[in-house]
Structure formats: C-alpha cells, structure tokens
Design a protein around this motif. Structure first.
Motif, PDB file in Angstrom:
ATOM      1  N   GLN A 610     -30.562 -50.174  -3.324  1.00  0.00           N
ATOM      2  CA  GLN A 610     -31.694 -49.485  -3.298  1.00  0.00           C
ATOM      3  C   GLN A 610     -32.323 -48.953  -1.957  1.00  0.00           C
ATOM      4  OE1 GLN A 610     -34.484 -52.856  -4.063  1.00  0.00           O
ATOM      5  NE2 GLN A 610     -34.172 -52.915  -6.270  1.00  0.00           N
ATOM      6  N   ARG A 611     -31.365 -49.131  -0.712  1.00  0.00           N
ATOM      7  CA  ARG A 611     -31.627 -48.637   0.532  1.00  0.00           C
ATOM      8  C   ARG A 611     -30.391 -47.876   0.899  1.00  0.00           C
ATOM      9  NH1 ARG A 611     -34.665 -52.751   4.532  1.00  0.00           N
ATOM     10  NH2 ARG A 611     -35.086 -50.620   5.440  1.00  0.00           N
ATOM     11  N   LEU A 612     -29.644 -47.901   0.496  1.00  0.00           N
ATOM     12  CA  LEU A 612     -28.069 -47.247   1.165  1.00  0.00           C
ATOM     13  C   LEU A 612     -27.413 -46.479   0.026  1.00  0.00           C
ATOM     14  CD1 LEU A 612     -26.448 -47.155   3.943  1.00  0.00           C
ATOM     15  CD2 LEU A 612     -25.297 -49.025   3.054  1.00  0.00           C
ATOM     16  N   ASP A 613     -27.011 -45.312   0.260  1.00  0.00           N
ATOM     17  CA  ASP A 613     -26.060 -44.338  -0.520  1.00  0.00           C
ATOM     18  C   ASP A 613     -25.127 -44.009   0.632  1.00  0.00           C
ATOM     19  OD1 ASP A 613     -27.744 -44.230  -2.967  1.00  0.00           O
ATOM     20  OD2 ASP A 613     -29.071 -43.107  -2.054  1.00  0.00           O
ATOM     21  N   LEU A 614     -23.728 -44.379   0.123  1.00  0.00           N
ATOM     22  CA  LEU A 614     -22.651 -44.099   1.141  1.00  0.00           C
ATOM     23  C   LEU A 614     -21.519 -43.530   0.087  1.00  0.00           C
ATOM     24  CD1 LEU A 614     -22.051 -47.135   3.246  1.00  0.00           C
ATOM     25  CD2 LEU A 614     -23.080 -45.063   4.093  1.00  0.00           C
ATOM     26  N   ALA A 641     -26.737 -41.751   3.243  1.00  0.00           N
ATOM     27  CA  ALA A 641     -28.056 -41.753   3.305  1.00  0.00           C
ATOM     28  C   ALA A 641     -28.645 -43.314   3.532  1.00  0.00           C
ATOM     29  CB  ALA A 641     -28.982 -40.926   2.331  1.00  0.00           C
ATOM     30  N   TYR A 642     -29.522 -43.504   4.395  1.00  0.00           N
ATOM     31  CA  TYR A 642     -30.103 -44.963   4.510  1.00  0.00           C
ATOM     32  C   TYR A 642     -31.672 -44.917   4.623  1.00  0.00           C
ATOM     33  CZ  TYR A 642     -31.449 -49.559   6.712  1.00  0.00           C
ATOM     34  OH  TYR A 642     -31.710 -50.521   7.027  1.00  0.00           O
ATOM     35  N   ARG A 643     -32.314 -45.566   3.756  1.00  0.00           N
ATOM     36  CA  ARG A 643     -33.625 -45.621   3.611  1.00  0.00           C
ATOM     37  C   ARG A 643     -34.192 -46.574   4.634  1.00  0.00           C
ATOM     38  NH1 ARG A 643     -31.894 -43.709  -1.127  1.00  0.00           N
ATOM     39  NH2 ARG A 643     -31.067 -45.759  -1.670  1.00  0.00           N
ATOM     40  N   ILE A 644     -34.800 -46.268   5.747  1.00  0.00           N
ATOM     41  CA  ILE A 644     -35.109 -47.372   6.945  1.00  0.00           C
ATOM     42  C   ILE A 644     -36.275 -48.109   6.328  1.00  0.00           C
ATOM     43  CG2 ILE A 644     -35.833 -47.353   9.364  1.00  0.00           C
ATOM     44  CD1 ILE A 644     -34.421 -44.565   9.828  1.00  0.00           C
ATOM     45  N   ASP A 645     -37.241 -47.379   5.614  1.00  0.00           N
ATOM     46  CA  ASP A 645     -38.417 -48.151   5.174  1.00  0.00           C
ATOM     47  C   ASP A 645     -38.666 -47.140   3.820  1.00  0.00           C
ATOM     48  OD1 ASP A 645     -39.848 -46.082   6.245  1.00  0.00           O
ATOM     49  OD2 ASP A 645     -40.699 -47.572   7.819  1.00  0.00           O
ATOM     50  N   ARG A 646     -39.993 -47.366   3.266  1.00  0.00           N
ATOM     51  CA  ARG A 646     -40.450 -46.495   2.205  1.00  0.00           C
ATOM     52  C   ARG A 646     -40.624 -45.234   2.651  1.00  0.00           C
ATOM     53  NH1 ARG A 646     -45.729 -48.845  -0.134  1.00  0.00           N
ATOM     54  NH2 ARG A 646     -46.398 -48.834   2.056  1.00  0.00           N
ATOM     55  N   TRP A 648     -39.016 -43.558   5.812  1.00  0.00           N
ATOM     56  CA  TRP A 648     -38.219 -42.966   6.757  1.00  0.00           C
ATOM     57  C   TRP A 648     -36.907 -42.902   6.201  1.00  0.00           C
ATOM     58  CZ3 TRP A 648     -39.134 -40.204  11.002  1.00  0.00           C
ATOM     59  CH2 TRP A 648     -40.391 -40.310  11.639  1.00  0.00           C
ATOM     60  N   THR A 649     -36.026 -41.706   6.163  1.00  0.00           N
ATOM     61  CA  THR A 649     -34.608 -41.823   5.513  1.00  0.00           C
ATOM     62  C   THR A 649     -33.832 -41.004   6.398  1.00  0.00           C
ATOM     63  OG1 THR A 649     -35.375 -41.735   3.246  1.00  0.00           O
ATOM     64  CG2 THR A 649     -33.342 -41.138   3.468  1.00  0.00           C
ATOM     65  N   ALA A 650     -32.786 -41.628   6.863  1.00  0.00           N
ATOM     66  CA  ALA A 650     -31.736 -41.155   7.775  1.00  0.00           C
ATOM     67  C   ALA A 650     -30.671 -40.682   6.810  1.00  0.00           C
ATOM     68  CB  ALA A 650     -31.425 -42.012   8.867  1.00  0.00           C
ATOM     69  N   SER A 651     -29.909 -39.467   7.218  1.00  0.00           N
ATOM     70  CA  SER A 651     -28.738 -39.084   6.330  1.00  0.00           C
ATOM     71  C   SER A 651     -27.517 -38.644   7.512  1.00  0.00           C
ATOM     72  CB  SER A 651     -29.164 -38.061   5.525  1.00  0.00           C
ATOM     73  OG  SER A 651     -29.622 -36.879   6.280  1.00  0.00           O
ATOM     74  N   LEU A 652     -26.449 -38.802   6.953  1.00  0.00           N
ATOM     75  CA  LEU A 652     -25.350 -38.173   7.842  1.00  0.00           C
ATOM     76  C   LEU A 652     -24.509 -37.613   6.870  1.00  0.00           C
ATOM     77  CD1 LEU A 652     -23.990 -38.215  10.808  1.00  0.00           C
ATOM     78  CD2 LEU A 652     -23.099 -40.430  10.027  1.00  0.00           C
ATOM     79  N   ASP A 653     -23.480 -36.563   7.485  1.00  0.00           N
ATOM     80  CA  ASP A 653     -22.324 -36.011   6.486  1.00  0.00           C
ATOM     81  C   ASP A 653     -21.221 -35.891   7.766  1.00  0.00           C
ATOM     82  OD1 ASP A 653     -22.351 -32.833   6.936  1.00  0.00           O
ATOM     83  OD2 ASP A 653     -24.306 -33.698   6.554  1.00  0.00           O
ATOM     84  N   TRP A 654     -20.011 -35.694   7.468  1.00  0.00           N
ATOM     85  CA  TRP A 654     -18.985 -35.710   8.646  1.00  0.00           C
ATOM     86  C   TRP A 654     -17.714 -35.259   7.701  1.00  0.00           C
ATOM     87  CZ3 TRP A 654     -15.519 -39.732  10.815  1.00  0.00           C
ATOM     88  CH2 TRP A 654     -14.836 -39.364  11.992  1.00  0.00           C
ATOM     89  N   GLY A 667     -23.269 -33.340  10.497  1.00  0.00           N
ATOM     90  CA  GLY A 667     -24.382 -33.103  10.219  1.00  0.00           C
ATOM     91  C   GLY A 667     -25.157 -34.392  10.187  1.00  0.00           C
ATOM     92  N   ALA A 668     -26.604 -34.386  10.575  1.00  0.00           N
ATOM     93  CA  ALA A 668     -27.319 -35.486  10.568  1.00  0.00           C
ATOM     94  C   ALA A 668     -28.743 -35.049  10.262  1.00  0.00           C
ATOM     95  CB  ALA A 668     -27.247 -36.210  11.749  1.00  0.00           C
ATOM     96  N   GLY A 669     -29.495 -35.974   9.518  1.00  0.00           N
ATOM     97  CA  GLY A 669     -31.073 -35.526   9.097  1.00  0.00           C
ATOM     98  C   GLY A 669     -31.765 -36.903   9.350  1.00  0.00           C
ATOM     99  N   LEU A 670     -33.227 -36.461   9.512  1.00  0.00           N
ATOM    100  CA  LEU A 670     -34.188 -37.602   9.440  1.00  0.00           C
ATOM    101  C   LEU A 670     -35.416 -36.912   8.862  1.00  0.00           C
ATOM    102  CD1 LEU A 670     -34.888 -40.500  10.430  1.00  0.00           C
ATOM    103  CD2 LEU A 670     -35.710 -39.464  12.642  1.00  0.00           C
ATOM    104  N   SER A 671     -35.823 -37.742   7.806  1.00  0.00           N
ATOM    105  CA  SER A 671     -37.097 -37.230   7.055  1.00  0.00           C
ATOM    106  C   SER A 671     -38.045 -38.426   6.925  1.00  0.00           C
ATOM    107  CB  SER A 671     -36.734 -36.749   5.795  1.00  0.00           C
ATOM    108  OG  SER A 671     -36.300 -37.885   4.920  1.00  0.00           O
TER     109      SER A 671
END
Length: 726
Positions: A610-614, A641-646, A648-654, A667-671
C-alpha cells in the motif's frame, strides 16, 4: 410522518419545480415528456389563497434530479416559488447547489438564491453571498470565493488557494466561468489581480485556453518555463502549442490530434533556435495514425524524424537512439494474417553511418491456417518477401574496414507445415511435417553470388508427459518434454544480415530454427529436451521453472558464442518466476555451460504494497566480437516510489553500469497531491556522453490547481476536518 404527494390540482408544482431535469441538468427533448415527479414532506397543506406549503424534511424527485429543503411554498396565482433552506439541489451529473433561501420563477429559469454555494463535478466550489439565475443559462454569483480545497466549518484557516471575485458568471451551455475583478490568493494572501478571467468548468473536457505551466532547468539549456496553450479546433481535433523559453533556447513544441470516422492521427514535435547549435535550426516530428479500410484491412503509419543526433536527448523528448518510420497495411483474422510494410531506419548512434546501414526495408507476409478433415490436424502456410537497401553504392567492404558498405538483399520464403496431435494415455505426441523454399538475390557484394535458392524439408516429433498433483492449497504440474527434429537441405551461400542476434529462451526451446528471420536456417538432426515445473497456489505463493538443452548433429556457424547455441551441445537454459501473495515477484533467466560459465543472465524483482513500490533488475552479457560487443555488459537498474502519507510521494530511479564503474542515469522526484493542488518536483542526471551528447542535469517543477479540468488523473485524497483527522 412523511407523505408522498401527487395532487391533481397542484401537480404543476412538481413539474415546474423539476422541469427540464432540474436547474442545471440538460433539457429533455421536446418530444419526450418529463418523467413523473414526486414530493415528499412531513406536512403538506393547501391554503385558501391557493398556496401549497410543504414543510419538514422536504424532498422532491424527478429523473436524476433531487431537491431537499426545509420548506417549499408555491403560489399558483403568481407562479412564484419560495424555498427555505437548508437547500440542496443535485442534478445527478455532478453539479450541486447549496443555499439558505431561494425565490424562483415558475419555470425556474430566473430567480435569486442567498447564502448560495455551487459545486461543479464534485471538485470546484463557488461560495457567494447571492446567486441569480438568469434565462435558464446563466448563473451570476456576487462576492464569490472559488476553490477546490476542502473547507471545514469550524476551521477559520483560509484554504491553500482561492480566487476571490466581485462577480462570477457560469455559462451552463458553454460550460465556462467568467470572473470580474479576480484576485488569486494563497492562504488568504493576495498574489496577483486580473480584471477579467475566463476558465472552463470541470465538466468541460476540451476548451481553448492555457494548460498547466511548468518550470524546467537543465545544465545545458538553463532555467526556463513552458506554458502550454490548448486550441480546440472542433469536436474531433485540437492543437496544443507550448512555448519553451530560457536563456539558451527558444523552442515551440506542438501537438496536433484529429479523429475521423474510421481512424485517427496524432503528431507532436518542436522547432528550436538555441545556443547549443547556433545558426542551425533544430527540431523533430513524431506522428502516428490508424485507419480502418475496406474488407477489414487496417492502415497504420508511424513517423519519426529529427534534425540531428543529439536533439531528442538534449531536450528530453525521447531516449531512442535509432528511429524507425513505418507505413503498414494489415489484416488479422482467426485463421489468416496479411501484412505489407515499408520501414525507414535512422541511427543516432556514434560510429554508425546511415549510408552503409540497411535503412530502407520492405516486408510482405501472408499466413494461413487450414484444418483438413481428410487427414486431420492443422495445415499452416506462410509466404514472406523481404528486401532492404543501403544508400551507399559501394561494393561491400571496399575500404577494408569491416563495414558492410552497399549490399542490398532481396529474399522470398515459403513454408508449409502439417501438425497433428495424438495422445496415448498420459503421453502427448505432436508430429510436424513440412518443407521450406528460399530464394535470395544479393546486389553490390562481390563476395557472394548474385542469387541462390534451395529447398529445406523438415520433420519433428515432440513427446510430453504432464504430471499433475492437486493439493489442498496448491496444484503442482511437472512436464518433461523431448523433441526429435530434422531440417534437410544445404545451407545457402547468402549473407546473414537479419539473424545476427539470437536469443535462446523457453519460447524457442522446441523450435526447428531459432534464428529470428528465415535468411538463415538450422540444418541437420537435433534433439531438444527439458522439463518444466509450475505451482499454482491460492495460499501464499506461486512459481514456475523451466530447464532445457539442445543437442545437435552439426554445429551451426552463424550462432555466436553468447547465443548459447554455437556448439553441438548448447548451453543449459534456466528460467523461472516466483510470486508471493504479499506483493513480491522475482523472475530470471540464464544460459550456462557444463562448467557453469554464464554467457547471459538477467533477473528482475518487484515488491509492492500500500505504501511502497520497488523494482530492480540486473543484466549480464559476456563480450562477443561477433556481436560487435568488445566488453561485457553488466548493468543494474532500480526504480521505486514511497507514499510518505496520503498526500506526499517520493520516487527514485537509478541505472548503474557495473562494467564502467559509474552511474548511467539517476533521477528523484517528490510530489504532493490533494483535492485542490498538485505539486511535482524532479531532478534527473544523465552521466553518459558521446561526440554528440553531453552529460546533463535537469530540474523540473510543476504546480497545478485542481478543479478546472474534467479529469485530474490518478487517485487523490481529500483532507479531513476535525482534530482526529490524519
């Protein structure tokens, strides 16, 4: 006790109250009578003055429209409606009106509502001191606050954003919002002022106007802004223009789309004048289209053109390093397939000369299945024609540099196969008999004859013995398999141009020829054997595993070392997948010899909850000069991608090159996203370089206000009111 009221003398009230499916719904056709109306209230009275009074939990229904109020008064003499709140009107199409008091005309086309709030498409709220209904089309709101943010009654904090206006006019037919003296505020603080402003309401899917702007900063182009402008050219076509301006570039991006009765087209591209290539106009054009023709044929095209090798990567439009444009006509039926296509290739890679590459390709293919009753089984017929051209007119390798310079090839291949399945007990037997005919013509290559042809008969017998075990929580399947195959005929003296890269996997373990194209065929006797195991479990996990090997009478010269098929004894093939119900999945494939030396290996893993996609993958391919690979490929990729809460979502690719010992891309992203705003920030770095492409870093920022589009996309969460909300 509530009563349903349908008096004959005052039925007009019900019809008038909800005529034309309500205040905001679409008008019904004149030839279609309105649906029956129902009025429900705790108490319903008719006075001597011919005034109908419905009070106490008043509800009125007609079609999809629903009205609730504290009290409704209808004066038949004047035709006036007086409604006391709290008032709620829902049209069933996403539009809601809330008000404290309403005075409306008999036909509901004109009137006044006080303490009113208009909610459009469950997204946008317009709160006003006073609301006027004019002519059934326009709604005027005075002293209005507009926002899509959640507003809590006991919270004095202003919303994240809002538009304050002296007057707002909602045009129901055009589905537009017009603002007078508009003031945009963030957390109650005025940011800018516009005397006039027009925005589409959320129910309008396509309207001319500005789209969401974005800020982009790169190490090559500097900091700039993109402002898209959408132009509605009709119900079935549109154009989007996006100026991109920074200190180092002046770029105009565009996208054109059009739908036809039997097809559609879409083009996107850009025109650029920048400091990276001063004095040289730059640009690209990508386009796709599809049309349904007569007799079930389909016409498709794909256009990919760019001005120079680095343009697409400099601006982040595409990572492709070889472009392919295609024109295709095809037809697909249950037992027949026809295709005719023309493909043009353009390489953007360093060291590749498009004049010496087969950039123009014409393909024709016909496939047919028949089921003869006399002999049973299935008959398959395949006819193919292929030709490719090089722009160079120089004989092959005239310069002695090992590069194919001007060779052109034309071939025709015909295959006929008969397949028959038999079963004895648990043993399944598949027999194959067939013949292939090949004809080639080679031009501008003095090392080969101008033409060659041959016949290749073939036969195969495949034996399977599946074993199934049904358990309480899972089923297991074990299937050993062996194939005895033979392909006759002599190899043709023609160049291998299409089958230079061969993949040996579980999909072609039982193929009579594992070359990807029929310009080369496997010959002689061969035995392929293996086994597969699969577990299908409803409890915790499922898995499958395949292992196999090919034994051949004679080695095939056109197989490379890393293909795993170069010698009479192939490498062992091992492939499998493991999947857990908790969200973890792992799959992999490898080729290794009897000394466990690995020539190829790849593995991919994914884990999701529910909170993490790796997700991550690893690939290894050994060096092979026959495949123009002078050093091994060893690469690791990761994305997550990690859903910090309802919200905020942080993402990373390498992507990391283990052979070079450095990262290739990162790359990194924050939404942040809720019901009223979406903010996305990103940073990307490309480390690779070449003679045409330099390493670069790009930063991106996009801020969009929700509520002014029909589809905001994705899943959003609405903030809660109250101290216990999280």
């Amino acid at each position: 006790m509530a009563r349903a009221f349908r008096p004959s003398g005052y039925a007009a009230l019900l019809v008038l109250l909800l005529t034309a499916t309500g205040l905001w719904a679409q008008e019904a056709p004149e030839t279609k009578a309105p649906p029956p109306a129902v009025l429900i209230a705790d108490d319903i009275q008719v006075t001597r003055d011919r005034v109908l009074i419905a009070s106490g939990n008043v509800e009125a229904f007609q079609g999809t429209t629903r009205l609730t109020a504290g009290e409704i008064r209808y004066d038949q003499n004047t035709g006036a409606l007086s409604i006391t709140g709290p008032i709620t009107i829902e049209d069933g199409n996403g539009t809601t009106i809330l008000a404290n008091q309403a005075e409306l005309s008999r036909d509901l086309q004109n009137g006044l509502l006080t303490g009113a709030r208009l909610v459009l498409n469950d997204q946008l709220q317009l709160a006003a001191v006073q609301m006027n209904r004019v002519g059934g089309r326009y709604t005027q709101l005075y002293k209005t606050a507009v926002t899509s943010c959640r507003i809590c009654e006991d919270d004095p904090t202003p919303p994240l954003w809002q538009i304050r206006a002296k007057r707002v006019v909602h045009d129901r037919e055009e589905r537009q919002l017009y603002f007078d003296e508009a003031q945009f505020r963030i957390k109650g603080t005025p940011v800018f002022y516009l005397p006039r402003l027009r925005l589409p309401d959320p129910t309008l899917k396509r309207a001319t106007g500005f789209l969401i702007p974005s800020v982009k900063s790169t190490s090559q182009l500097g900091t700039g802004i993109k402002v898209p402008y959408f132009i509605r050219l009709g119900d079935h076509r549109d154009l989007t223009l996006t100026p991109y301006l920074s200190g180092n570039t002046r770029t105009l991006e565009f996208r054109y789309r059009q739908a036809f009765t039997r097809g559609r087209i879409a083009f996107e591209g850009a025109i650029t004048d920048d400091d990276l290539e001063p004095g040289n106009g730059r640009g690209y054009l990508f386009g796709i289209g599809q049309f349904a023709l007569k007799r079930d044929f389909v016409l498709q095209f794909d256009i990919e053109v760019t001005s120079d090798d680095a343009y697409l990567k400099d601006y982040g439009f595409s990572d492709k390093d070889r472009l392919d444009s295609e024109l295709r006509v095809s037809r697909t039926k249950r037992d027949e397939y026809i295709r005719l296509s023309y493909i043009n290739f353009k390489s953007l890679r360093d060291g590749e000369d498009n004049d010496t590459l087969p950039t123009d390709v014409i393909d024709a293919l016909y496939e047919r299945r028949l089921f003869p009753r006399a002999i049973g089984g299935e008959f398959r017929l395949t006819a193919a024609a292929h030709t490719h051209f090089r722009h160079s007119s120089v004989d092959v390798d005239a310069n002695g540099d090992g590069i194919v310079d001007g060779r052109d090839v034309f071939r025709v291949n015909v295959d006929a196969e008969w397949l028959r399945n038999l079963q004895w007990g648990g043993l399944q037997v598949q027999t194959t008999l067939g013949v292939s005919a090949d004809a080639f013509r080679v031009n501008q290559d003095s090392t080969f004859d101008d033409s060659d042809s041959g016949i290749a008969p073939k036969a195969a017998v495949t034996l399977r013995y599946p074993l199934v075990h049904y358990g309480k929580n899972a089923s297991n399947l074990i299937e050993p398999v062996v194939q005895f195959g033979w392909v006759g005929g002599d190899g043709l003296a023609v160049p291998n141009e299409e089958s230079t890269r061969v993949e040996f996997d579980e999909g072609n373990l039982l193929s009579l020829s594992r070359f990807p194209a029929p310009d080369v065929r496997e010959r002689g006797w061969a035995v392929a054997y293996g086994a597969s195991w699969a577990r299908y479990g409803a409890d915790t996990w499922s898995a499958n595993l395949t292992m196999g090997q090919v034994l051949r009478e004679d080695a095939q010269a056109d197989f490379t070392e890393t293909s795993g098929l170069a010698t009479t004894t192939s490498d062992f093939l091992l492939a499998g997948q493991l999947k857990f119900n908790g969200g973890l999945a792992v799959s992999g494939r490898t080729l290794f010899d009897e000394n466990f030396d690995v020539s190829k290996a790849e593995v991919r893993g994914d884990w999701s909850n529910q909170r993490l996609d790796l997700g991550g993958s690893y690939i290894w391919i050994s060096d092979d000069a026959a495949e123009d690979r002078l050093s091994p490929i060893s690469e690791f990729t990761f994305d997550g991608a990690y859903r910090i809460d309802r919200f905020w979502t942080a993402s990373l690719d390498w992507r990391y090159d283990l052979e070079e010992g450095r990262a290739a891309t990162a790359g990194a992203g924050l939404s942040y996203s809720n019901e009223c705003v979406t903010i996305a920030m990103s940073v990307n770095r490309r480390y690779t370089s070449s003679t045409s492409v330099e390493p670069s870093t790009s930063l991106g920022l996009t801020v969009s206000l929700r509520g002014f589009s029909a589809d905001t996309g994705g899943t959003t969460h609405t903030r809660s009111c109250g101290k216990q909300a999280k």
